[in-house]
Design an enzyme around this catalytic site. Structure first.
Site, short mmCIF file in Angstrom:
data_model
loop_
_atom_site.label_atom_id
_atom_site.label_comp_id
_atom_site.label_asym_id
_atom_site.label_seq_id
_atom_site.Cartn_x
_atom_site.Cartn_y
_atom_site.Cartn_z
N CYS A 124 -3.48 1.99 5.74
CA CYS A 124 -4.06 1.20 7.22
C CYS A 124 -4.95 1.43 7.52
O CYS A 124 -5.01 2.87 8.74
CB CYS A 124 -2.51 1.10 7.54
SG CYS A 124 -2.03 -0.51 9.06
N PRO A 125 -5.35 0.15 8.54
CA PRO A 125 -5.47 -0.74 8.32
C PRO A 125 -6.67 -1.31 7.39
O PRO A 125 -6.81 -2.99 7.15
CB PRO A 125 -5.82 -1.80 9.42
CG PRO A 125 -6.83 -0.37 10.11
CD PRO A 125 -6.58 1.05 9.63
#
Length: 76
Positions: free
Chosen positions: A14-15
């Site tokens: 992430c992200p």
């Protein structure tokens, strides 16, 4: 006829998977399916939230060995 696009984000955290998926759906039309291949265990939940926030339809997730296969339908 709806198309399926495969987005391989294995090994990424992430992200990055969400950012790449967001870029991919902008190139797709409503009814198309995006299939995301991810190894980060947070991604299934992250993509449910992504769909809630963007209006796309979360179609589900399955796990094959160490890979999550997440599917969503492009709505808008």
């Amino acid at each position: 006829m709806a198309d399926t696009t495969v987005l391989d984000v294995k090994g990424l955290g992430c992200p990055v998977p969400i950012l790449r998926a967001n870029r991919a759906v902008k190139e797709m039309i409503p009814g198309d399916t995006l299939e995301i291949l991810a190894t980060d265990s947070d991604e299934p939940q992250d993509f449910e939230i992504f769909c809630d926030n963007t209006g796309h339809q979360f179609l589900g997730c399955e796990k094959q060995e160490d890979v999550f296969i997440i599917r969503l339908e492009v709505v808008s």
